[in-house]
Write an enzyme that holds these catalytic residues in place. Sequence first.
Site, PDB file in Angstrom:
ATOM      1  N   SER A 122      27.460 -22.708 -21.430  1.00 41.81           N
ATOM      2  CA  SER A 122      27.656 -21.458 -20.708  1.00 41.81           C
ATOM      3  C   SER A 122      29.005 -21.172 -20.947  1.00 41.81           C
ATOM      4  O   SER A 122      29.324 -21.042 -21.910  1.00 41.81           O
ATOM      5  CB  SER A 122      27.168 -22.024 -19.097  1.00 41.81           C
ATOM      6  OG  SER A 122      27.413 -20.989 -18.237  1.00 41.81           O
ATOM      7  N   ASP A 176      16.714 -17.434 -17.829  1.00 37.47           N
ATOM      8  CA  ASP A 176      18.002 -17.917 -17.374  1.00 37.47           C
ATOM      9  C   ASP A 176      18.522 -16.851 -16.459  1.00 37.47           C
ATOM     10  O   ASP A 176      18.674 -15.581 -16.680  1.00 37.47           O
ATOM     11  CB  ASP A 176      18.976 -17.826 -18.537  1.00 37.47           C
ATOM     12  CG  ASP A 176      20.412 -18.367 -18.301  1.00 37.47           C
ATOM     13  OD1 ASP A 176      20.861 -18.231 -17.168  1.00 37.47           O
ATOM     14  OD2 ASP A 176      21.001 -19.110 -18.956  1.00 37.47           O
ATOM     15  N   HIS A 208      18.934 -21.866 -16.457  1.00 34.98           N
ATOM     16  CA  HIS A 208      20.296 -21.956 -16.967  1.00 34.98           C
ATOM     17  C   HIS A 208      20.433 -23.675 -16.891  1.00 34.98           C
ATOM     18  O   HIS A 208      21.371 -24.233 -15.887  1.00 34.98           O
ATOM     19  CB  HIS A 208      21.219 -21.277 -16.060  1.00 34.98           C
ATOM     20  CG  HIS A 208      22.733 -21.108 -16.516  1.00 34.98           C
ATOM     21  ND1 HIS A 208      22.847 -20.480 -17.606  1.00 34.98           N
ATOM     22  CD2 HIS A 208      23.872 -21.749 -16.153  1.00 34.98           C
ATOM     23  CE1 HIS A 208      24.258 -20.638 -18.092  1.00 34.98           C
ATOM     24  NE2 HIS A 208      24.882 -21.350 -16.958  1.00 34.98           N
TER      25      HIS A 208
END
Length: 227
Positions: A122, A176, A208
């Site tokens: 991320s 995601d 995610h």
Amino acid sequence: MSSALASLTSVVVGAKAKHTATVIFLHGLGDSGHGWSFLAEELSTQIPHIKWILPNAPARPITLNAGYAMPGWFDLTGLDKSSLNDEDQKGMLASVSSVNQIIRQEVESGIPANRIIIGGFSQGGVMSLLTGLTSEYKFAGVIACSCWLAMADKMKSMGSDANRKTPILMCHGDADQVVQFQFGEESADRLKSYGYDVEFKKYRGMAHSANPAEVQDIASFIKTRLP
């Protein structure tokens, strides 16, 4: 660069055998190095010569979080396309400098840069790409999970010659809901158009997060790049 960014603390998982290579892996927004220590622990038996450094991002006000402070590598105003384009480039570059300090310390301790992989998830994946592509150190590889390419328009000129041919593994789940899958896919395509060696892995149904297939792909990449 503020003193808060000057020196990062890290979670370190030592090599289980003779230490000949290092993976530096950066966590996502609101997390810490401990959040990804599972990866180091899980893979340490497969690749025992690897030392893992999992830096902790400093707490900073995050606009997306109503301005409240939380661990982050840079500020984020949102996660839609226009928000991601409204980049905290100053914060990003300050964090790149901090990560480069860790890399420099590792090189000075005797691990050459071509035995180091920089990775992240991320926000940490954004940082791994930025750091890996702009560094004058020649890395063994770059891993970028569930993320996007920041400063995309500038990267063609910002990228250092040292890592023009460095293999990049990008991983993204197609379910995601935080960082859209298409942002990762478009970022990989952009890097390929700039001539970078990118392998993009898609994980069906993965949100995610990480899953066992992704962990094994990461392990295979590390084993290949850091035998």
